[in-house]
Design a protein around this motif. Structure first.
Motif, short mmCIF file in Angstrom:
data_model
loop_
_atom_site.label_atom_id
_atom_site.label_comp_id
_atom_site.label_asym_id
_atom_site.label_seq_id
_atom_site.Cartn_x
_atom_site.Cartn_y
_atom_site.Cartn_z
N PHE A 54 0.83 -1.20 0.00
CA PHE A 54 0.00 0.00 0.00
C PHE A 54 0.87 1.25 0.00
CE2 PHE A 54 -3.31 -2.80 1.97
CZ PHE A 54 -4.28 -2.59 1.00
N SER A 87 -1.01 4.19 0.24
CA SER A 87 -1.89 4.74 1.27
C SER A 87 -3.13 3.87 1.31
CB SER A 87 -2.27 6.20 0.97
OG SER A 87 -3.04 6.27 -0.22
N GLN A 88 -3.79 3.91 2.40
CA GLN A 88 -4.98 3.07 2.55
C GLN A 88 -6.14 3.92 3.04
OE1 GLN A 88 -4.59 -0.15 5.30
NE2 GLN A 88 -6.77 -0.59 5.31
N ALA A 96 -11.09 9.89 -1.10
CA ALA A 96 -9.81 9.25 -1.44
C ALA A 96 -8.95 10.18 -2.29
CB ALA A 96 -10.06 7.93 -2.15
N ILE A 120 -9.61 -3.39 0.26
CA ILE A 120 -8.80 -2.24 0.67
C ILE A 120 -9.33 -1.64 1.96
CG2 ILE A 120 -8.12 0.10 0.01
CD1 ILE A 120 -7.96 -0.88 -2.88
N TYR A 161 -9.73 3.37 -6.32
CA TYR A 161 -9.17 2.98 -5.01
C TYR A 161 -7.84 2.25 -5.19
CZ TYR A 161 -12.47 3.97 -1.21
OH TYR A 161 -13.20 4.58 -0.24
N SER A 204 -4.20 3.49 -3.86
CA SER A 204 -3.74 2.78 -2.67
C SER A 204 -2.54 1.87 -2.90
CB SER A 204 -4.88 1.94 -2.08
OG SER A 204 -6.01 2.74 -1.79
#
Length: 582
Positions: free
Chosen positions: A32, A34-35, A241, A136, A187, A191
């Protein structure tokens, strides 16, 4: 039928299969970047039932304690679709204990082992998008305590699904399915390491779909309030996001959120739940509030219709009416014959309801829930105001679309000195019986009374000829009709005063009284309340006014009012039980 299904769906299935196998060979994600925060909300009670081995998917209950989910034979395609979409992860995460995590991990890595290389029925754009979002969202919940080789398999499967969505996401059917596919791709791009190239195409595709699918009223073609909430939720997740990644959403994306938010506020009852029309439920508790807060939009809908629904609201009472023609074409695959039906909620307590969508209880219940008889509205001769056409192929599924539906639904809304008034009509019965159904609803400004009138009228000479033929068919005994008022299961109901009135007690302590006048008979009959997240339909009651149309014009008056000794404000402290078994 199987041959026809194979022939019609073969191109899409072949392309999905090819790109799924190619995606499985692509470079895996390393981890990841970012999550996003876990924003999905599930049913705690349903999660507990899964842990106990009671698996309820697509209307089928399977009792299989300790079983591997992927070893259970799917009773039908809808069952397989539901389990491959991984929305059940929300329910297990809602429980959140060690047993829930262990079961989620067992099922997820079981899927990777069996299907992670591009095999199985889960490799469609919409299911893949839904699955990627859940993986995710719940990655921390899933990866805790797992060895490195399991984590590597997880990232490899996520990367393969992202590559598949990049190639096949745009082929998803317009509407919720494509929003799921594009949000899943976005996403993944934001991510996962090495997937950033997918962000811009996914962002632009979301914006274009928003411009095409969300109309000026903030509605969607299916007119399903819960589906609109799902679309809105996906759009707000995508916006958040992008904001967290310091990126700007597509202008069409932002504008669609601004149009949908006021519409959802109009479609929300006093208890916070959505109106249950056209295949939609009340929505998960808290999801609408979370989505509205995340959107940042505080606008309210201007007076008039919102996605074809009218709202009367005063005091602690909300009334929502289906005041437009039903959806048409492919958008009517789950639509209901509910024109002019209404729902009423007082404070935290629903009183008058629709039976709801039976899709979660099997095909027979799904079909029954779509009928006019399952809504709080007039039904003529047992016919629905729109009929179900023979099943036909819509995408990769067979669906019964609506036909012979109302074409004209004139309405008028007014703010009077002491009340709010809705007046509407539809021509769904004109072609056969020659009668137009008109309905008037008037809510007092203190929200303590609702007065209603239902009319059956033959408006012109051709309509009168049809009515005469309908009368001849019943030997001049009158064309039978019923006006139904379906009650919520928590309402305690009793017929009083020798059958001339009905008292309805809510859990809050409020008492509502139903009265009527006109040449009709009153009866209290059995009904059902079809609610997502439960193992079976809930038994309830309905008030039915039965009569016969003998002339070119028939009128029935009725009223719902709080008893005089019911307080203006009630402290409703009664807690609802989360029980899946009833």
């Amino acid at each position: 039928m199987t041959t026809q299904a194979n022939w019609r769906t073969a191109p899409a299935r072949v392309m999905n299969h090819v790109h799924a196998r190619l995606a499985a060979r692509a470079r895996p994600a390393d981890g990841f970047v970012s999550q996003p925060e876990p924003r999905t909300v599930g049913f705690f009670a349903r999660g507990r039932q899964m842990i106990a081995g009671n698996l309820m998917f697509a209307g089928h209950l399977v009792e299989a304690p300790g079983a591997m989910l992927w070893e259970i034979e799917a009773p039908e395609a809808a069952f397989a679709e539901e389990i491959h979409g991984f929305a059940w992860l929300d329910d297990l995460a809602a429980v959140g204990d060690m047993k829930a995590r262990a079961l989620a991990q067992q099922w997820l890595w079981g899927w990777i082992e069996r299907y992670g290389r591009g095999r199985g029925p889960g490799w469609t754009p919409e299911l893949t998008g839904r699955r990627v979002i859940r993986w995710i969202h719940h990655a921390l919940f899933l990866l805790r305590g797992m060895p490195s080789e399991k984590s590597e398999a997880f990232y490899a499967a996520l990367g393969a699904q992202a590559q598949f969505l990049a190639k096949r996401g745009a082929s998803a059917p317009p509407g919720l399915a494509r929003f799921e596919a594009m949000t899943g791709l976005l996403y993944a791009g934001l991510s996962l390491e090495g997937m950033q190239a997918h962000v811009a195409p996914a962002r632009d595709a979301l914006g274009v779909d928003c411009e095409r699918q969300v109309d000026a009223q903030g509605g969607i073609p299916t007119r399903n309030p819960e589906e609109l909430l799902e679309v809105f939720t996906l759009l707000t997740w995508a916006q958040l996001a992008l904001d967290e990644a310091d990126m700007q959403p597509h202008p069409g994306h932002v504008q669609a959120i601004g149009r949908i938010a006021p519409t959802l506020r109009t479609l929300r009852h006093a208890d916070g739940g959505l109106a249950r029309f056209h295949g939609g439920g009340r929505g998960l508790d808290g999801r609408l509030d979370m989505a509205l807060a995340a959107s940042g939009s505080k606008k309210r809908q201007a007076d008039g219709l919102a996605m074809g629904f009218a709202r009367l609201s005063a005091g602690r009472t909300s009334v929502i009416v289906d005041a437009s023609v039903p959806p048409v074409g492919a958008a009517s695959a789950n639509a209901h014959a509910s024109t002019l039906a209404f729902e009423l909620t007082s404070g935290r307590r629903p009183l008058i309801v629709s039976c709801g969508s039976g899709g979660g209880f099997g095909e027979d219940w799904r079909r029954a829930g779509r009928a006019t008889l399952s809504h709080s509205v007039l039904c003529l001769q047992g016919y629905s105001s729109a009929r179900l056409a023979p099943a036909r192929w819509v995408g990769q599924s067979r669906r019964e679309l609506l036909e012979d539906a109302p074409r004209e639904t004139p309405i008028h809304m007014a703010h009077l000195a002491e009340s709010l008034r809705f007046e509407g009509g539809h021509d769904g019965y004109v072609s056969v019986q020659g009668l137009t159904h008109a309905r008037s609803l008037e809510l007092s400004l203190d929200g303590r009374s609702l007065r209603g009138e239902d009319y059956l009228v033959a408006l012109d000479a051709p309509a009168k000829k049809r009515f005469d033929r309908a009368m001849d068919a019943v030997k001049l005994s009158g064309v039978p009709f019923e006006i139904r008022f379906h009650l919520h299961p928590d309402v305690d109901v009793a017929v009083d005063m020798g059958g001339t009135m009905v008292s309805m007690a809510l859990k809050s302590g409020e008492i509502w009284v139903f009265r009527f006048e006109g040449g009709v008979d009153l009866s209290l009959e059995a009904s059902v309340y079809l609610e997502k997240g439960r193992l079976r339909p809930r038994a309830t009651k309905q008030v039915v006014l039965s009569g016969r149309a003998m002339q070119y014009a028939t009128r029935v008056r009725w009223s719902l009012a709080k008893a005089q000794d019911t307080a203006i404000a009630v402290r409703d402290l009664q807690r609802d039980e989360a029980d899946l078994t009833v």
